[in-house]
Write a protein that holds these residues in place. Structure first.
Motif, PDB file in Angstrom:
ATOM      1  N   ILE A  32     -28.882   4.593 -56.664  1.00  9.73           N
ATOM      2  CA  ILE A  32     -29.648   5.291 -57.705  1.00  9.73           C
ATOM      3  C   ILE A  32     -28.908   6.559 -58.095  1.00  9.73           C
ATOM      4  O   ILE A  32     -28.840   7.514 -57.310  1.00  9.73           O
ATOM      5  N   ARG A  73     -29.130   1.280 -60.152  1.00  7.12           N
ATOM      6  CA  ARG A  73     -30.158   1.761 -61.060  1.00  7.12           C
ATOM      7  C   ARG A  73     -29.748   3.118 -61.633  1.00  7.12           C
ATOM      8  O   ARG A  73     -29.132   3.935 -60.941  1.00  7.12           O
ATOM      9  N   ASP A  75     -31.101   6.591 -62.931  1.00  8.48           N
ATOM     10  CA  ASP A  75     -32.312   7.428 -62.940  1.00  8.48           C
ATOM     11  C   ASP A  75     -32.353   8.402 -64.114  1.00  8.48           C
ATOM     12  O   ASP A  75     -33.356   9.096 -64.324  1.00  8.48           O
ATOM     13  N   THR A  81     -38.347   8.506 -63.472  1.00 12.94           N
ATOM     14  CA  THR A  81     -37.501   7.311 -63.471  1.00 12.94           C
ATOM     15  C   THR A  81     -36.901   7.100 -62.084  1.00 12.94           C
ATOM     16  O   THR A  81     -36.833   5.964 -61.583  1.00 12.94           O
ATOM     17  N   GLY A  82     -36.473   8.173 -61.445  1.00 10.99           N
ATOM     18  CA  GLY A  82     -35.930   8.067 -60.096  1.00 10.99           C
ATOM     19  C   GLY A  82     -36.952   7.549 -59.110  1.00 10.99           C
ATOM     20  O   GLY A  82     -36.645   6.710 -58.258  1.00 10.99           O
ATOM     21  N   HIS A  85     -37.472   3.779 -59.647  1.00 12.61           N
ATOM     22  CA  HIS A  85     -36.379   2.968 -59.107  1.00 12.61           C
ATOM     23  C   HIS A  85     -36.406   2.944 -57.578  1.00 12.61           C
ATOM     24  O   HIS A  85     -36.075   1.923 -56.960  1.00 12.61           O
ATOM     25  N   PHE A 101     -28.835   9.710 -55.684  1.00 14.01           N
ATOM     26  CA  PHE A 101     -29.377  10.954 -56.218  1.00 14.01           C
ATOM     27  C   PHE A 101     -28.339  12.076 -56.357  1.00 14.01           C
ATOM     28  O   PHE A 101     -27.668  12.442 -55.402  1.00 14.01           O
ATOM     29  N   VAL A 106     -34.999  15.078 -58.804  1.00 10.72           N
ATOM     30  CA  VAL A 106     -35.185  13.621 -58.781  1.00 10.72           C
ATOM     31  C   VAL A 106     -35.289  13.143 -57.339  1.00 10.72           C
ATOM     32  O   VAL A 106     -36.157  12.331 -56.989  1.00 10.72           O
TER      33      VAL A 106
END
Length: 410
Positions: A32, A73, A75, A81-82, A85, A101, A106
């Motif tokens: 992510i 994914r 983010d 959004t993070g 996911h 990250f 997030v």
């Protein structure tokens, strides 16, 4: 004494494929990162770093014949959004572990998902101090291979004090990252018996900070710390030059992102920034990693070398935990294996004798940081003496409790 696991041994283990594993399903690792938007230079570099590691691992048979597969994914540097996911990867996709990250906000929004589901998360870019402090390490499934802001702010203040400067102006964005960074900066200055000489705040997305820079210049400050992400670090550099303010500029690792360089039109040249790793052709692991990166992306300069290298090392640390867990790839087993490594990992950022422990989930300690700068359109060591000494690997300083336990185990 910790034993070193040579690359050849890992290769042999990977190629010694039991019959049951020959047609086994791949081991899926969640990824992510912000692949679009203002933080995309970090996110895409991290993604490529993970791909370099996975390609290397899969070329020698993966984990006991099982290929590693990234489930990626974007983010978009957006908190919601993070979170979405994170829920999807952990609860629906059932990934073995997640790497990800770049933005502190997030990450913080998503941490509960990993903790509640006992699923390992390796944070490889985001640096907010709170990320690994939210849960006690003994219970936490959150690990990190980037340098937390508490270390970065102290490193910068120590450098400023060493230069005999004492009137420090702070130019900080108004995001959660900025709020936390300002708190860490004030604490670091306080430990040096200093207070911010002047403070200005701004919103992310600004195209000019000329007015704020004129005000800070008029305050009589003798040093400037800009605390924000890559593009806005570039805006700070450009505005400082526009204001004709010649005090030294300092910043966190975001100042080293390619977006800072491009947004400033090269005016980041000479600014000083915190780094865990810098391009170094004389170090084999460093140069081989950069060659692997170049096979996937020809970007110059790399969006964020730190993001890429820290993510690359994180994937390899996960692989070693898989071997140490002896086939149990559950979250609790991987957590225990990460905290109790059986051997040394020679990574790009450092040689990790014990990256993590039950009491410490941060792989980077303060002694591992370098002062970097932009020079001739590329990142480099600020001090030439550091460049000469870089082949002497800076290894993690173990907290006293961890060191005592490790000594007792030998």
């Amino acid at each position: 004494m910790k034993r070193v696991i040579p690359a050849a041994a890992l290769l042999a283990a990977a190629l010694s494929v039991p019959a049951w594993a020959q047609n086994a399903q791949p081991i899926r690792i969640g990824l992510i990162f912000p692949l679009t938007g203002g933080s995309a230079d970090m996110g895409n570099s991290a993604r490529i770093g993970a791909e370099v590691a996975v390609n290397e691992i899969n070329q020698v048979g993966g984990y006991l014949g099982r290929q590693l597969q990234l489930v990626v994914r974007d983010d978009k540097a957006d908190n919601d959004t993070g979170l979405k996911h994170a829920q999807e990867l952990v609860q629906k996709e059932k990934v073995t572990a997640t790497v990800g990250f770049c933005n502190t906000g997030v990450a913080m929004k998503a941490l509960d998902v990993f903790q509640a589901n006992k699923s390992v998360l390796m944070v490889t870019c985001a640096t907010g101090t709170a990320i690994t402090a939210k849960y006690p390490a003994a219970d936490s499934y959150i690990f990190r291979t980037s340098a937390r802001d508490q270390l970065q702010t102290q490193f910068l203040v120590d450098e400023i004090v060493k230069r005999g400067l004492n009137k420090v102006a702070l130019l900080v964005d108004t995001t959660g990252y900025g709020d936390a960074g300002l708190k860490d900066l004030e604490a670091a200055l306080g430990r040096a018996n200093l207070k911010p000489h002047a403070v200005a705040r701004f919103k992310v997305g600004v195209k000019s900070l000329d007015e704020e820079m004129r005000q800070l210049k008029a305050s009589g400050a003798d040093a400037l710390i800009g605390w924000t992400v890559g593009p806005e670090e570039g805006v700070i550099s450009a505005s400082r030059v526009n204001a004709g303010w010649k005090v030294p500029q300092f910043g966190p690792w975001g100042l080293s992102h390619a977006s800072a360089f491009s947004t400033s039109g090269g005016k980041v040249d000479g600014a000083a920034m915190v780094q865990t790793v810098l391009p170094n052709p004389f170090m084999e692991r460093n140069s081989s990693f950069l060659r692997g990166y170049a096979k996937i992306s020809k970007e110059a300069p790399i969006g964020s070398m730190m993001s890429a290298a820290q993510t690359y090392d994180a994937v390899h640390l996960l692989l070693r935990a898989m071997f140490d867990s002896k086939g149990d790839l559950s979250g609790p087993a991987l957590k225990k294996a990460l905290e109790n490594p059986s051997g040394i990992y020679r990574g790009v950022v450092s040689v990790y004798e014990r990256a993590f422990s039950p009491a410490d989930h941060d792989a980077i300690s303060g002694n591992m940081l370098w002062l970097g700068t932009w020079r001739n359109n590329e990142r480099g060591y600020y001090y030439k003496d550091d460049e000469r000494k870089a082949s002497i690997i800076r290894r993690k300083e173990q907290p006293a409790a961890t060191a005592a336990a490790a000594a007792a185990a030998k």
